[in-house]
Design a protein around this motif. Structure first.
Motif, PDB file in Angstrom:
ATOM      1  N   VAL A 131       0.811  -1.215   0.000  1.00 55.02           N
ATOM      2  CA  VAL A 131       0.000   0.000   0.000  1.00 55.02           C
ATOM      3  C   VAL A 131       0.846   1.268   0.000  1.00 55.02           C
ATOM      4  CG1 VAL A 131      -1.737   1.296   1.299  1.00 55.02           C
ATOM      5  CG2 VAL A 131      -1.913  -1.190   1.142  1.00 55.02           C
ATOM      6  N   LEU A 132       2.004   1.248   0.694  1.00 57.42           N
ATOM      7  CA  LEU A 132       2.769   2.487   0.904  1.00 57.42           C
ATOM      8  C   LEU A 132       3.983   2.650   0.003  1.00 57.42           C
ATOM      9  CD1 LEU A 132       2.742   2.746   4.817  1.00 57.42           C
ATOM     10  CD2 LEU A 132       1.175   3.789   3.177  1.00 57.42           C
ATOM     11  N   VAL A 133       4.548   1.552  -0.519  1.00 58.37           N
ATOM     12  CA  VAL A 133       5.819   1.648  -1.256  1.00 58.37           C
ATOM     13  C   VAL A 133       5.646   1.070  -2.665  1.00 58.37           C
ATOM     14  CG1 VAL A 133       8.309   1.260  -1.128  1.00 58.37           C
ATOM     15  CG2 VAL A 133       6.951   1.245   0.969  1.00 58.37           C
ATOM     16  N   PRO A 134       5.279   1.904  -3.652  1.00 59.36           N
ATOM     17  CA  PRO A 134       5.042   1.401  -5.014  1.00 59.36           C
ATOM     18  C   PRO A 134       6.266   0.752  -5.652  1.00 59.36           C
ATOM     19  CG  PRO A 134       4.127   3.607  -4.736  1.00 59.36           C
ATOM     20  CD  PRO A 134       4.940   3.324  -3.519  1.00 59.36           C
ATOM     21  N   ARG A 135       7.461   1.117  -5.195  1.00 55.59           N
ATOM     22  CA  ARG A 135       8.676   0.583  -5.835  1.00 55.59           C
ATOM     23  C   ARG A 135       8.926  -0.879  -5.485  1.00 55.59           C
ATOM     24  NH1 ARG A 135      11.971  -1.677  -7.951  1.00 55.59           N
ATOM     25  NH2 ARG A 135      13.956  -0.999  -8.856  1.00 55.59           N
ATOM     26  N   ILE A 136       8.344  -1.371  -4.401  1.00 62.02           N
ATOM     27  CA  ILE A 136       8.574  -2.764  -4.014  1.00 62.02           C
ATOM     28  C   ILE A 136       7.844  -3.697  -4.971  1.00 62.02           C
ATOM     29  CG2 ILE A 136       8.161  -4.505  -2.210  1.00 62.02           C
ATOM     30  CD1 ILE A 136       8.673  -2.410  -0.137  1.00 62.02           C
ATOM     31  N   ASN A 137       8.583  -4.688  -5.486  1.00 61.13           N
ATOM     32  CA  ASN A 137       8.001  -5.652  -6.418  1.00 61.13           C
ATOM     33  C   ASN A 137       7.672  -6.965  -5.710  1.00 61.13           C
ATOM     34  OD1 ASN A 137      10.457  -7.036  -6.153  1.00 61.13           O
ATOM     35  ND2 ASN A 137      11.338  -6.064  -7.977  1.00 61.13           N
ATOM     36  N   ALA A 138       7.193  -7.932  -6.483  1.00 64.54           N
ATOM     37  CA  ALA A 138       6.710  -9.193  -5.898  1.00 64.54           C
ATOM     38  C   ALA A 138       7.823  -9.946  -5.178  1.00 64.54           C
ATOM     39  CB  ALA A 138       6.093 -10.062  -6.985  1.00 64.54           C
ATOM     40  N   ASN A 139       8.997 -10.070  -5.804  1.00 64.22           N
ATOM     41  CA  ASN A 139      10.087 -10.796  -5.157  1.00 64.22           C
ATOM     42  C   ASN A 139      10.571 -10.079  -3.903  1.00 64.22           C
ATOM     43  OD1 ASN A 139      10.151 -12.939  -6.956  1.00 64.22           O
ATOM     44  ND2 ASN A 139      11.586 -11.930  -8.351  1.00 64.22           N
ATOM     45  N   GLY A 140      10.598  -8.750  -3.953  1.00 68.77           N
ATOM     46  CA  GLY A 140      11.001  -7.999  -2.770  1.00 68.77           C
ATOM     47  C   GLY A 140      10.053  -8.232  -1.608  1.00 68.77           C
ATOM     48  N   ALA A 141       8.740  -8.211  -1.877  1.00 64.12           N
ATOM     49  CA  ALA A 141       7.756  -8.423  -0.828  1.00 64.12           C
ATOM     50  C   ALA A 141       7.878  -9.825  -0.240  1.00 64.12           C
ATOM     51  CB  ALA A 141       6.350  -8.204  -1.380  1.00 64.12           C
ATOM     52  N   PHE A 142       7.993 -10.826  -1.102  1.00 62.86           N
ATOM     53  CA  PHE A 142       8.019 -12.207  -0.635  1.00 62.86           C
ATOM     54  C   PHE A 142       9.309 -12.511   0.127  1.00 62.86           C
ATOM     55  CE2 PHE A 142       8.957 -16.722  -1.043  1.00 62.86           C
ATOM     56  CZ  PHE A 142       7.758 -17.309  -0.688  1.00 62.86           C
ATOM     57  N   TYR A 143      10.452 -12.285  -0.524  1.00 58.62           N
ATOM     58  CA  TYR A 143      11.717 -12.675   0.093  1.00 58.62           C
ATOM     59  C   TYR A 143      12.121 -11.727   1.218  1.00 58.62           C
ATOM     60  CZ  TYR A 143      12.041 -15.913  -3.774  1.00 58.62           C
ATOM     61  OH  TYR A 143      11.783 -16.921  -4.675  1.00 58.62           O
ATOM     62  N   GLY A 144      11.698 -10.464   1.152  1.00 57.41           N
ATOM     63  CA  GLY A 144      11.958  -9.548   2.253  1.00 57.41           C
ATOM     64  C   GLY A 144      11.237  -9.980   3.511  1.00 57.41           C
ATOM     65  N   THR A 145      10.014 -10.447   3.353  1.00 52.73           N
ATOM     66  CA  THR A 145       9.234 -10.912   4.500  1.00 52.73           C
ATOM     67  C   THR A 145       9.830 -12.181   5.093  1.00 52.73           C
ATOM     68  OG1 THR A 145       7.219  -9.965   3.574  1.00 52.73           O
ATOM     69  CG2 THR A 145       6.952 -11.647   5.265  1.00 52.73           C
ATOM     70  N   VAL A 146      10.181 -13.133   4.224  1.00 57.80           N
ATOM     71  CA  VAL A 146      10.788 -14.384   4.698  1.00 57.80           C
ATOM     72  C   VAL A 146      12.099 -14.096   5.423  1.00 57.80           C
ATOM     73  CG1 VAL A 146      11.814 -16.565   3.967  1.00 57.80           C
ATOM     74  CG2 VAL A 146       9.682 -15.785   2.914  1.00 57.80           C
ATOM     75  N   ALA A 147      12.921 -13.198   4.848  1.00 56.92           N
ATOM     76  CA  ALA A 147      14.202 -12.861   5.475  1.00 56.92           C
ATOM     77  C   ALA A 147      14.001 -12.187   6.826  1.00 56.92           C
ATOM     78  CB  ALA A 147      15.005 -11.942   4.540  1.00 56.92           C
ATOM     79  N   ALA A 148      12.979 -11.336   6.930  1.00 52.32           N
ATOM     80  CA  ALA A 148      12.703 -10.660   8.200  1.00 52.32           C
ATOM     81  C   ALA A 148      12.315 -11.659   9.272  1.00 52.32           C
ATOM     82  CB  ALA A 148      11.602  -9.620   8.004  1.00 52.32           C
ATOM     83  N   VAL A 149      11.484 -12.627   8.917  1.00 50.72           N
ATOM     84  CA  VAL A 149      11.071 -13.652   9.881  1.00 50.72           C
ATOM     85  C   VAL A 149      12.281 -14.452  10.356  1.00 50.72           C
ATOM     86  CG1 VAL A 149       9.716 -15.746  10.211  1.00 50.72           C
ATOM     87  CG2 VAL A 149       8.732 -13.821   8.977  1.00 50.72           C
ATOM     88  N   ILE A 150      13.113 -14.874   9.412  1.00 50.89           N
ATOM     89  CA  ILE A 150      14.308 -15.649   9.777  1.00 50.89           C
ATOM     90  C   ILE A 150      15.208 -14.835  10.684  1.00 50.89           C
ATOM     91  CG2 ILE A 150      16.410 -16.703   8.869  1.00 50.89           C
ATOM     92  CD1 ILE A 150      14.806 -17.449   6.356  1.00 50.89           C
TER      93      ILE A 150
END
Length: 508
Positions: free
Chosen positions: A419-438
């Protein structure tokens, strides 16, 4: 429990099942079953929003909290107001305008299918972990008060919840939530009446005793990051957690998207917050009055814990009739959380997984049967989980406290990326979230992150956004179709465009 008490509880159970049967007559398609054809009144949805989160643990823990700490817990309601306000401003126009059934459909529209599945999976894990604990906590109290074996209590609460949820869909869930929330207030009123009538001088005398015991403070301005009874922690840490629960939890979102339009959903949210404020205040008031009651009546036995104060009071001081109302209120608080958990589980698994990935041609009737079957399956899983807790004596609460925020923090991060960051793409959203959890899991295990659990969502969500943006910046920009009308900055382009189900083919 006298005959009149059992009669009151039985009448309540019959009415609840009757609502489910009445609602089932209109359940011919998934639009009605999942969203009530968006014809449910906003005020009913508003009461349902708060009834969903007002579990048996809330009804039992509230008086215990009031007994121990007075009204300080009420500060969390201001954190709730911040969370709901952020939902109204950031998420609500998209959720209602896109005509969603689940919140996670948005993630596929904005990103891709794997991100949608990740978001839905985070929610499913959160609810599954919570379901058995909700059922066991309620059944244990019902067993204590009525004298029936705990396993029988689990079966009764679980089966009744399954029956009316399967039969009536979201319509039955919402209308029974309205009844259940009303029943909670009737039960609280019965408890307050029993306490005030049990001492000479009534309410005034109990209030005086509570004041002398230092139980009337409402605000604690000190900076105590580990304490939920500190106003800064309640506003910041709990406010962000409330934002995550209210904005990314399908149990809440399903109610918003069942409203006719954004203004109706906004009114429902504010009504839900206000009724929750009053409900929490009432449970704390009962606890404060019980402190006064036992201060004037030789105190509580040493083996009565805070969460058991209401149960002890019902068994030993509450007269016939009032006991039945309080037990029915505990039933109501339990079912209002359990039915919502079951229905939202079935909705997500049907819409986000079965409809999305099934190879067969989409069929309304088949999806409806799948959803009803899933409610039965997860209801049975919840009963078995509650049986396990009852047999081992192991509490699920430490697990829930630790991992609830672990699921919700990343989930909030995904939605804020979209919703807030238009520059973030699908891979960024997915792998960024997984990396944050780890990172958070490993860091917590190794002592890198030493922060109170209530701050986990407030810390995990920003980390996920930063990692998601970093990954996106070293890869391609998201396509234009994945941001138009799908971010806060492009929301003016949103014209109530419906989601395509089951596969959202325009984004494959």
């Amino acid at each position: 429990m006298s005959i009149i008490d059992w009669f009151i509880v039985a009448i309540y159970a019959i009415i609840v099942i009757g609502i489910g049967i009445a609602a089932s007559r209109k359940q011919n398609n998934t639009e009605e079953y999942f969203r009530g054809s968006r014809q449910l009144p906003w005020w009913a949805i508003g009461f349902s929003i708060i009834a969903t989160s007002f579990s048996a643990a809330s009804l039992l823990g509230g008086p215990g909290e009031g007994y121990e700490h007075g009204f300080l817990y009420l500060q969390l309601q201001f954190g709730d107001l911040i969370g709901y306000g952020l939902v109204i401003f950031i998420f609500l126009p998209l959720f209602v305008g896109l005509n969603l059934t689940t919140a996670y459909e948005y993630l596929e529209k904005r990103f891709d299918a794997k991100t949608r599945s990740l978001g839905s999976l985070c929610f499913l894990l959160f609810v599954i972990a919570r379901l058995g604990g909700l059922l066991y906590a309620a059944s244990l109290v019902v067993s204590t008060i009525t004298g029936m074996p705990v396993y029988i209590a689990i079966l009764i609460v679980g089966v009744i919840s399954i029956v009316y949820t399967v039969a009536g869909g979201i319509t039955a869930v919402v209308w029974t939530d309205v009844l259940q929330f009303a029943m909670i207030f009737v039960g609280l009123a019965a408890g307050i009446w029993a306490a005030t009538s049990g001492v000479p001088g009534g309410f005034g005398e109990l209030w005086r005793a509570a004041s002398e015991g230092g139980k009337l403070a409402v605000v604690n301005l000190s900076w105590e990051p580990e304490s939920i009874r500190s106003l800064p922690t309640a506003l910041i840490a709990y406010g962000i957690l409330a934002f995550a629960i209210a904005g990314t939890n399908q149990q809440s979102v399903q109610r918003y998207v069942s409203c006719a339009d954004v203004p109706s959903a906004r009114k429902a949210i504010f009504l839900g917050w206000f009724s929750g404020f009053v409900g929490v205040a009432a449970t704390l008031l009962l606890g404060v009055l019980l402190f006064g009651f036992y201060s004037l009546n030789a105190g509580l036995p040493d083996d009565v814990k805070p969460d058991g104060i209401l149960s002890y009071f019902i068994v030993n001081q509450v007269p016939p009739g009032a006991s039945g109302l309080l037990v029915a209120a505990i039933f109501a608080a339990a079912m209002s959380s359990i039915d919502s958990a079951l229905h939202s589980l079935a909705t997500c698994m049907t819409v986000d997984f079965y409809d999305r990935y099934a190879k067969s041609e989409y069929s309304e009737s088949r999806s409806l049967k799948v959803a009803q079957g899933l409610i039965v399956v997860w209801g049975i899983v919840g009963i078995i989980s509650a049986f396990f807790v009852a047999s081992t004596g192991k509490s699920l609460l430490p697990f829930l406290v630790t991992y609830t925020t672990m699921f919700l923090g990343p989930l909030l991060g995904i939605f804020l990326m979209g919703v807030l960051v238009p520059r973030i793409n699908a891979n960024g959203a997915f792998y960024g979230t997984v990396a944050a959890v780890i990172l958070i899991v490993v860091g917590s295990e190794n002592g890198w992150f030493n922060f109170p659990g209530i701050w986990r969502s407030a810390i995990t969500a920003p980390i996920a956004i930063i990692l998601g943006l970093a990954i996106s910046l070293i890869s391609s920009e998201p396509p234009e179709r994945s941001v138009q009308g799908l971010t806060l900055w492009h929301s003016s382009q949103l014209q109530g465009k419906p989601m395509n189900r089951p596969g959202l083919e325009d984004n494959d």
